[in-house]
Motif scaffolding. Structure first.
Motif, PDB file in Angstrom:
ATOM      1  N   GLU A 412       0.852  -1.194   0.000  1.00  0.00           N
ATOM      2  CA  GLU A 412       0.000   0.000   0.000  1.00  0.00           C
ATOM      3  C   GLU A 412       0.886   1.242   0.000  1.00  0.00           C
ATOM      4  OE1 GLU A 412      -0.055  -1.723   3.096  1.00  0.00           O
ATOM      5  OE2 GLU A 412      -1.515  -3.289   2.619  1.00  0.00           O
ATOM      6  N   GLU A 413       0.464   2.256  -0.720  1.00  0.00           N
ATOM      7  CA  GLU A 413       1.272   3.470  -0.850  1.00  0.00           C
ATOM      8  C   GLU A 413       1.586   4.067   0.523  1.00  0.00           C
ATOM      9  OE1 GLU A 413       1.148   7.899  -2.955  1.00  0.00           O
ATOM     10  OE2 GLU A 413      -0.473   6.460  -3.299  1.00  0.00           O
ATOM     11  N   GLY A 414       2.861   4.364   0.737  1.00  0.00           N
ATOM     12  CA  GLY A 414       3.280   4.991   1.984  1.00  0.00           C
ATOM     13  C   GLY A 414       3.576   4.025   3.111  1.00  0.00           C
ATOM     14  N   SER A 415       3.251   2.734   2.929  1.00  0.00           N
ATOM     15  CA  SER A 415       3.526   1.743   3.976  1.00  0.00           C
ATOM     16  C   SER A 415       4.941   1.199   3.818  1.00  0.00           C
ATOM     17  CB  SER A 415       2.507   0.608   3.927  1.00  0.00           C
ATOM     18  OG  SER A 415       2.634  -0.134   2.722  1.00  0.00           O
ATOM     19  N   ILE A 416       5.439   0.561   4.863  1.00  0.00           N
ATOM     20  CA  ILE A 416       6.797   0.013   4.865  1.00  0.00           C
ATOM     21  C   ILE A 416       6.781  -1.382   5.483  1.00  0.00           C
ATOM     22  CG2 ILE A 416       9.123   0.246   5.857  1.00  0.00           C
ATOM     23  CD1 ILE A 416       8.856   3.256   5.650  1.00  0.00           C
ATOM     24  N   ASP A 417       7.499  -2.306   4.846  1.00  0.00           N
ATOM     25  CA  ASP A 417       7.724  -3.637   5.401  1.00  0.00           C
ATOM     26  C   ASP A 417       9.171  -3.734   5.871  1.00  0.00           C
ATOM     27  OD1 ASP A 417       5.154  -4.529   4.876  1.00  0.00           O
ATOM     28  OD2 ASP A 417       5.680  -5.370   2.928  1.00  0.00           O
ATOM     29  N   ILE A 418       9.353  -4.275   7.067  1.00  0.00           N
ATOM     30  CA  ILE A 418      10.706  -4.452   7.607  1.00  0.00           C
ATOM     31  C   ILE A 418      10.924  -5.924   7.908  1.00  0.00           C
ATOM     32  CG2 ILE A 418      12.305  -3.872   9.455  1.00  0.00           C
ATOM     33  CD1 ILE A 418      11.076  -1.197   9.712  1.00  0.00           C
ATOM     34  N   GLU A 419      11.976  -6.473   7.302  1.00  0.00           N
ATOM     35  CA  GLU A 419      12.376  -7.857   7.548  1.00  0.00           C
ATOM     36  C   GLU A 419      13.465  -7.850   8.613  1.00  0.00           C
ATOM     37  OE1 GLU A 419      13.601 -10.955   4.290  1.00  0.00           O
ATOM     38  OE2 GLU A 419      15.405  -9.970   5.069  1.00  0.00           O
ATOM     39  N   VAL A 420      13.210  -8.551   9.732  1.00  0.00           N
ATOM     40  CA  VAL A 420      14.111  -8.522  10.879  1.00  0.00           C
ATOM     41  C   VAL A 420      14.682  -9.923  11.109  1.00  0.00           C
ATOM     42  CG1 VAL A 420      14.335  -7.978  13.329  1.00  0.00           C
ATOM     43  CG2 VAL A 420      12.727  -6.680  11.907  1.00  0.00           C
ATOM     44  N   CYS A 421      16.015 -10.029  11.171  1.00  0.00           N
ATOM     45  CA  CYS A 421      16.698 -11.296  11.451  1.00  0.00           C
ATOM     46  C   CYS A 421      17.256 -11.251  12.871  1.00  0.00           C
ATOM     47  CB  CYS A 421      17.843 -11.518  10.464  1.00  0.00           C
ATOM     48  SG  CYS A 421      17.340 -11.671   8.747  1.00  0.00           S
ATOM     49  N   LEU A 422      16.638 -12.019  13.759  1.00  0.00           N
ATOM     50  CA  LEU A 422      17.057 -12.074  15.154  1.00  0.00           C
ATOM     51  C   LEU A 422      16.710 -13.457  15.706  1.00  0.00           C
ATOM     52  CD1 LEU A 422      15.855  -8.588  16.474  1.00  0.00           C
ATOM     53  CD2 LEU A 422      18.226  -9.375  16.420  1.00  0.00           C
ATOM     54  N   PRO A 423      17.245 -13.823  16.863  1.00  0.00           N
ATOM     55  CA  PRO A 423      16.843 -15.092  17.469  1.00  0.00           C
ATOM     56  C   PRO A 423      15.324 -15.152  17.636  1.00  0.00           C
ATOM     57  CG  PRO A 423      18.753 -14.195  18.602  1.00  0.00           C
ATOM     58  CD  PRO A 423      18.293 -13.135  17.646  1.00  0.00           C
ATOM     59  N   ILE A 424      14.777 -16.350  17.526  1.00  0.00           N
ATOM     60  CA  ILE A 424      13.329 -16.524  17.527  1.00  0.00           C
ATOM     61  C   ILE A 424      12.688 -15.965  18.797  1.00  0.00           C
ATOM     62  CG2 ILE A 424      13.447 -18.841  18.526  1.00  0.00           C
ATOM     63  CD1 ILE A 424      10.992 -17.703  15.783  1.00  0.00           C
ATOM     64  N   GLU A 425      13.382 -16.089  19.941  1.00  0.00           N
ATOM     65  CA  GLU A 425      12.782 -15.598  21.187  1.00  0.00           C
ATOM     66  C   GLU A 425      12.644 -14.078  21.190  1.00  0.00           C
ATOM     67  OE1 GLU A 425      17.212 -16.490  22.058  1.00  0.00           O
ATOM     68  OE2 GLU A 425      15.531 -17.422  20.974  1.00  0.00           O
ATOM     69  N   ILE A 426      13.560 -13.379  20.510  1.00  0.00           N
ATOM     70  CA  ILE A 426      13.461 -11.918  20.431  1.00  0.00           C
ATOM     71  C   ILE A 426      12.346 -11.524  19.468  1.00  0.00           C
ATOM     72  CG2 ILE A 426      14.701  -9.776  19.962  1.00  0.00           C
ATOM     73  CD1 ILE A 426      15.738 -11.384  22.357  1.00  0.00           C
TER      74      ILE A 426
END
Length: 442
Positions: A412-426
């Motif tokens: 959607e216009e103006g929205s942002i997706d962030i892909e985060v790589c961290l331990p599953i518990e975090i």
């Protein structure tokens, strides 16, 4: 979910070629050379369609390579021996010899678009949608600088792009993909013309020499990520991002904090809070910053190569999550970005030439640090190859480690997706953190 089945592997070349002694040569500056030890850029697009033609994709790719000759070329690394002190140095350039790019046609018969699109966590099979997994940029002397994998799903298609990071940055990456999509739709020429001439200050001797041998590279790159970290996607709407920006600027008594700076600061504070880092420990946030418009005069908008620097903010965890507040920390990030001026960038460039430093995989994994790549400004959803726009974007496993953050424009216009790589518990803690949950949507 199934594994994938490779149907064919093909070398695609531009219709006209320059090879041998007539091939164009492009010397590489520090912005490109620094990535030689790292892995490639891997980004891919998911389409909800069965109306695709693999042969048409191959034909349009060939046509597009006519306008992007470096991608069909190879790297050339030349060794130099200094008889005075026995030191070995190297120089590196691209030869536009039309050696070709790799095109892989594959199928994942038991995987649907929904299997990729709907989960909060990226399914492991996505990594198999990319070719040349594990390839390092310096291996572009013998491996293709570009590899494309088109994987047919039950009800869609995933196109994975693997491009040598010593040849392009994110902006150049998407310029190529945008151009290929245009030509695939029937355009004879891309609407934007890439500029391949690299930027060198007048005082710099070209080609640039730097310490490099295959043996050193193998030692630096010996660490393999056997178990890539889990990747969770967080979606932020235009309205929630605007709220964060307003809050950051009000708390900081300023209007300088951008939407992205506010959002990344919010993510940083939330991660460190969920990790329960001791208040006296140092925490850092590293950000890739484009410099095309920061140079005087500015570089061409369609400069086709790396034109970025990495900036960082470091503070005590207590300052970040207890004393600072969103506005104060966002202003620190803003100041760091603003410091990347023409003068600063040129000084760092010239310093690198005097004391070259290639980024190693271990340098990307610093305790209690986050590092962001990509940008929501890149045109991801305009990539219609003739059967409609993509429904989402995903990245491959290249350069993935704990703390790696990848930012994309949302659908959607103006929205942002962030892909985060961290331990599953975090990642699980982030998903239920009261301050964080009200700002993102699944």
């Amino acid at each position: 979910m199934s594994t994938i089945r490779v149907i064919s592997s093909t070398t695609i070349k531009a219709p006209s070629q320059n090879d041998g002694d007539s091939a164009e040569k492009i010397d590489l500056p520090p912005w490109d050379l620094q990535f030689l030890l790292l892995e490639t850029i891997q980004k891919g697009l998911l389409f909800h369609t069965k109306n695709h033609q693999i042969h048409h994709l191959q034909h349009s790719l060939s046509s597009t390579l006519s306008f992007f000759p470096p991608l069909a070329g190879r790297l050339v690394i030349t060794r130099h021996h200094d008889n005075n002190n026995n030191n070995s140095t190297a120089t590196c350039h691209i030869t536009c010899n039309n050696a070709g790019v790799l095109f892989v046609h594959a199928a994942a018969e038991n995987t649907s678009v929904a299997d990729i699109l709907l989960p909060n966590y990226v399914p492991p099979i996505v990594h198999s949608f990319f070719a040349l997994n594990g390839a390092k940029n310096h291996e572009g002397t013998s491996q293709p600088l570009l590899a494309v994998q088109a994987t047919e799903l039950l009800d869609g298609l995933f196109i994975g792009f693997t491009i040598n990071h010593s040849v392009v940055d994110g902006k150049s990456f998407w310029l190529f993909v945008n151009s290929w999509a245009e030509i695939s739709r029937g355009s004879l020429n891309p609407s934007k013309s890439p500029v391949f001439q690299r930027w060198f200050p007048n005082c710099i001797e070209v080609p640039i020499r730097f310490p490099f041998t295959e043996k050193q590279a193998a030692q630096q790159c010996s660490e393999k990520i056997l178990n890539p970290p889990p990747e969770r996607i967080f979606h932020f709407t235009k309205e929630k991002i605007a709220e964060l920006k307003m809050k950051a600027n009000m708390e900081g008594n300023t209007n300088r904090v951008s939407s992205l700076q506010a959002l990344l600061t919010h993510l940083w504070r939330s991660v460190i809070r969920c990790k329960q880092v001791k208040l006296e420990e140092d925490v850092s946030y590293f950000l890739s910053i484009g410099v095309r418009t920061r140079m005087v005069p500015p570089l061409p908008e369609d400069y086709f190569g790396n034109a970025l620097v990495v900036g960082g903010v470091t503070m005590k965890a207590g300052e970040l999550v207890v004393e600072g507040g969103l506005g104060k920390v966002a202003m620190e990030m803003n100041k760091m970005v603003c410091l990347q001026s023409d003068e600063t960038v040129k000084k760092e460039y010239e310093t690198w030439v005097k004391k070259p430093l290639l980024i190693s995989p271990t340098m990307l994994s610093v305790s209690h640090s986050l590092a962001t790549s990509s940008s929501p400004r890149f045109d991801v959803y305009g990539n219609d190859f003739g059967w409609g726009k993509p429904v989402t974007v995903r990245s491959g496993r290249a350069n993935k480690g704990y703390g790696k953050i990848t930012v994309f424009a949302g659908v959607e216009e103006g929205s942002i997706d962030i892909e985060v790589c961290l331990p599953i518990e975090i990642l699980e803690a982030l998903g239920i953190d009261p301050e964080f949950t009200h700002t993102f949507s699944n």
